[in-house]
Design an enzyme around this catalytic site. Structure first.
Site, PDB file in Angstrom:
ATOM      1  N   TRP A 133       0.954  -1.241   0.156  1.00  0.00           N
ATOM      2  CA  TRP A 133       0.001  -0.043   0.115  1.00  0.00           C
ATOM      3  C   TRP A 133       0.952   1.268  -0.118  1.00  0.00           C
ATOM      4  CZ3 TRP A 133      -0.663   4.356   3.239  1.00  0.00           C
ATOM      5  CH2 TRP A 133      -1.478   4.892   3.020  1.00  0.00           C
ATOM      6  N   HIS A 134       2.026   1.236   0.541  1.00  0.00           N
ATOM      7  CA  HIS A 134       2.692   2.417   0.680  1.00  0.00           C
ATOM      8  C   HIS A 134       3.391   2.765  -0.535  1.00  0.00           C
ATOM      9  CE1 HIS A 134       2.184   1.927   5.134  1.00  0.00           C
ATOM     10  NE2 HIS A 134       2.549   3.207   5.085  1.00  0.00           N
ATOM     11  N   GLY A 135       3.750   1.851  -1.465  1.00  0.00           N
ATOM     12  CA  GLY A 135       4.450   2.170  -2.482  1.00  0.00           C
ATOM     13  C   GLY A 135       4.609   0.949  -3.587  1.00  0.00           C
TER      14      GLY A 135
END
Length: 468
Positions: free
Chosen positions: A319-321
């Site tokens: 989700w973060h990258g």
């Protein structure tokens, strides 16, 4: 448009507030929705159409998911359509480049395929849309009849591009009716100023040190400099993101909305598990409610619990990258939490609190290296520098100079990241109320003055979570 800018603080926000409070009560959602769309279009004029498309489709699917209006099979089909649409958009715009580069590296191919630009806030508003549809499917909430109210839920500018992730159930009643008074508006202003000061007076200055350290050749970084750098980044990302969350909560309160807390002094945690109950709380709660618990949580036996945790932390990292370093970062924390649950949970209780906190800070600092460097070779090299494995000097003259220059800022940041300032404020509030109120007003005026001065005089104003 970012909150920590002169245009937002002294033009966009005051104008929006004036129009909002002048509008009749039944038109305030329209005013706030219009302002939110303009806010998003300021930075993403094309992708505002994508967001509007997401609003229309999820609103329509939510209406079709009414339990009394469709059979169980149709409702399941509508849920699948929502999942495919929302996750498909997220996968294309955020992960298409990662997928193509991974395929190319595996097959040793050269694929010259253009990748789309990442729409701002797509991870946040997609998760909000998903939670809405899934909650309607589960019967937890009723579909929103007003398209304006639903669109405002998705696009509300205080938390549109950086969270916190707000579930529809949290603000359903507030979308229909909310009370506004001067005391709450003033409290919202104070919260916004606190977050603004965190961002521009703490995160940005300490982030300058990290940017200098990160740019240094590996052979020139001493062990002390490497640790000073990663600690600076740990403080930067905390004040950067928690500051934005404070500004979002403050803005929400100014318009009559109340968002749940997104941070609770995570660096004072006594375990890695506790750290993640205090850091980016809205994301952790989302994965717990919509992924971990549906998979069975921790009530399905040890091995399935391990599987569930690894799935959640794989997705958290992703989700973060759109890069494999984020996946490794997520799995790194997933493994740490599994080890705590299976082996350390009982023995850690007997450790002194200071030892437990140092243990958390050590492993979190290592984790931030995985988070910050997208190239895995750079990750390894910096970790080697931190532990002196690559032949780096222990201290180095440059590290001493930098630490002397940033010593006061380090001290202020460390104190500000702890719960002690809040405890002191509560203690003082109970003594001389009038003097305390005067001091608080003066304090926020000082924060406003110096924050404005920084925004006028500095060009260094990154926001780390914009890329997510």
């Amino acid at each position: 448009m970012v909150f920590s800018s002169l245009f937002f603080t002294f033009a966009f926000l005051p104008l929006t507030v004036i129009l909002y409070y002048l509008a009749a009560k039944h038109l305030r959602n329209v005013v706030l929705l219009t302002a939110s769309l303009l806010f998003y279009a300021w930075g993403e004029p094309v992708y505002v159409l994508l967001m509007c498309g997401s609003i229309m489709i999820n609103y329509w699917l939510g209406t079709l998911l009414r339990s009394d209006a469709a059979s169980s099979r149709k409702r399941t089909l509508f849920l699948i359509i929502s999942l495919v649409f929302n996750l498909g958009c997220l996968a294309y715009y955020k992960y298409f480049g990662m997928i193509i580069s991974t395929i190319a590296s595996i097959g040793s191919w050269h694929l010259n395929v253009g990748t789309p630009a990442l729409p701002l806030g797509i991870s946040f508003y997609t998760f909000q849309a998903l939670s809405y549809v899934m909650d309607v499917y589960r019967g937890k909430i009723k579909p929103q009849k007003s398209l304006i109210s639903f669109a405002l839920y998705i696009t509300m500018f205080p938390q549109l591009v950086a969270g916190p992730i707000v579930t529809y159930a949290d603000i359903e009643s507030q979308l229909a009716d909310r009370s506004i008074n001067f005391e709450e508006f003033y409290a919202g202003m104070q919260r916004f100023l606190c977050g603004l000061a965190k961002k521009v007076l703490l995160a940005n200055p300490i982030g300058l040190l990290w940017s200098e350290v990160k740019a240094m050749p590996g052979a020139e970084i001493s062990v002390l400099m490497a640790w000073a750098g990663v600690i600076a980044f740990a403080l930067q990302i905390y004040f950067d993101f928690s500051g934005y969350s404070d500004m979002a909560s403050g803005l929400g309160k100014m318009f009559g909305f109340y968002f749940k807390e997104n941070f609770r002094y995570p660096y004072s945690s006594q375990s890695v598990s506790e750290f993640w109950r205090r850091w980016h709380i809205s994301l952790g709660s989302w994965f717990k409610e919509y992924v971990y618990i549906p998979l069975g949580g921790s009530r399905v036996g040890k091995w399935k619990m391990i599987r569930n945790l690894l799935i959640v932390w794989f997705l958290t990292g992703l989700w973060h990258g759109a890069s494999w370093n984020f996946v490794l970062w997520g799995l790194y924390f997933g493994i740490l939490i599994i080890v705590e649950k299976l082996f350390l949970q009982k023995s850690m209780i007997r450790w002194p609190k200071a030892v437990r906190n140092l243990y958390v800070l050590l492993f979190v600092a290592i984790g931030w290296v995985f988070f910050e460097f997208t190239n895995l070779t750079d990750v390894l090299n910096f970790l080697l520098s931190m532990f002196g494995v690559g032949g780096n000097t222990l201290v180095g003259d440059q590290a001493v100079v930098k630490l002397k220059a940033y010593a006061l800022l380090y001290i202020v940041c460390i104190i500000a990241a702890s719960p002690w300032p809040k405890k002191l404020a509560v203690l003082l509030k109970g003594t001389h109320c009038n003097i305390y109120n005067l001091a608080v007003n003066v304090y926020y005026c000082i924060l406003m003055f110096f924050s404005t001065a920084y925004m006028v005089g500095s060009t260094y104003n990154p926001f780390i979570y914009f890329r997510f």
